[in-house]
Scaffold this active site. Sequence first.
Site, PDB file in Angstrom:
ATOM      1  CB  SER A 127      -0.906   0.004   1.235  1.00  0.00           C
ATOM      2  OG  SER A 127      -0.116   0.135   2.417  1.00  0.00           O
ATOM      3  CE  LYS A 128      -2.173   6.418  -2.760  1.00  0.00           C
ATOM      4  NZ  LYS A 128      -3.077   7.588  -2.788  1.00  0.00           N
ATOM      5  NE  ARG A 129       0.160   0.167   6.094  1.00  0.00           N
ATOM      6  CZ  ARG A 129       0.705  -0.980   6.444  1.00  0.00           C
ATOM      7  NH1 ARG A 129       1.927  -1.016   6.902  1.00  0.00           N
ATOM      8  NH2 ARG A 129       0.037  -2.103   6.319  1.00  0.00           N
TER       9      ARG A 129
END
Length: 471
Positions: A239-241
């Site tokens: 994911s973006k993290r």
Amino acid sequence: MKIKTRFAPSPTGYLHVGGARTALYSWLFSRHAGGEFVLRIEDTDLERSTQDAIDAIMDGMNWLNLDWDEGPYYQTKRFDRYNAVIDQMLEQGTAYRCYCSKERLEALREKQMENGEKPRYDGRCRDSQCSHTADEPHVVRFRNPQEGSVIFNDQIRGPIEFSNQELDDLIIRRTDGSPTYNFCVVVDDWDMEITHVIRGEDHINNTPRQINILKALGAPVPEYAHVSMILGDDGKKLSKRHGAVGVMQYRDDGYLPEALLNYLVRLGWSHGDQEIFSVDEMKQFFTLDAISKSASAFNTEKLQWLNHHYINHLPAEQVAVHLAWHVEQLGIETRNGPELKDIVKLLGERCKTLKEMAAACRYFYEDFSEFDADAAKKHLRPVARQPLETVRAKLAAISDWTAENVHDAIQGAADELGVGMGKVGMPLRVAVTGAGQSPSMDVTVQAIGQQRSLQRIDMALAYIAEREAQA
């Protein structure tokens, strides 16, 4: 049989690394077999599809040099074709009109969930439409077989079976007349003569529905290969993290396309113990049976290692083309200074990314008004005045400005003063670069140029003189 694959992203966001890997695998499979590769934009989600996302997909594909033989095709431009097929299916009885209201379907779903049943359409309109007219609001559903199973041999996972009783009658045209995703995909794969569908494992549940529609149309069924997902290094879905951003963000962060391709191809595929693959080697060795069924973990350190390798092993001229973009982003004017291919050779060992390299090369092109405070405090002391004056004189006397002659001048200054090279080299480094780190001084000073180096030494001497006056 001529191999034909496709990459068919939905333009509802950027081209992320999972999509890029799928595109790469599809591209390599077709290239390995001397086949064709199709780019198709599946933009049937009219609310979420954007031109920005389409542009980002194109930019990512072009940056990675994943060229296509056909396309890009857009599903929104093929609605007439899809609707013609649906009308034909209505005539043949492989599809039917469903007049059930939204309220009825929601009530049905709630009741099924209360009873612990899998929510699915109950087939109410499948065989009873006598009280309706064709112009009443309705959807069109595919008449899915009610007996037997769908079995397909996944090229990565082996045999997969779905009972037809688990598959309800899929909506293939909405009330507003627009065809649905799962149906458009089927007609596209049929019309475009796709032989192998390589896509993410999240599409496995779509496959039996699509196979049944293909069979109802009398169309050939392609081979399917479903690739496992990519996880973050913490074992959770990327994911973006984790930095799961658009592919072009990796360009912006200073990665070479060759490094990202090499990293992505190994993220689930292997050929012996080999880690470094040229694109030609990928094409030569790539097969579906060497793709792992297991999920892969993204590792940024491994990507950086590969990027560092490619910075130092690709032709410097090739790396310089990509470096130029980063230098331009920083507003550095490179006309007065060394060629960027020379910067690649000078800074390659020190820099893991091109963004880092662009930031580090500024002093080769731009003069500065201040020295790094810590470096100046340590190395531009009164004791450095004589070494700098001595080496300045020797540098000024050079008529053939080469790295070898610069080296001789620095060595000559150290010999004349009876000190080690460091006593001359470190003050000289801070003087000409403004900081305490750089490649070896001979190549650095040579690249900065004679006049600019002398002017910077003069500025360092003035700094030392001011420091002496304040003592």
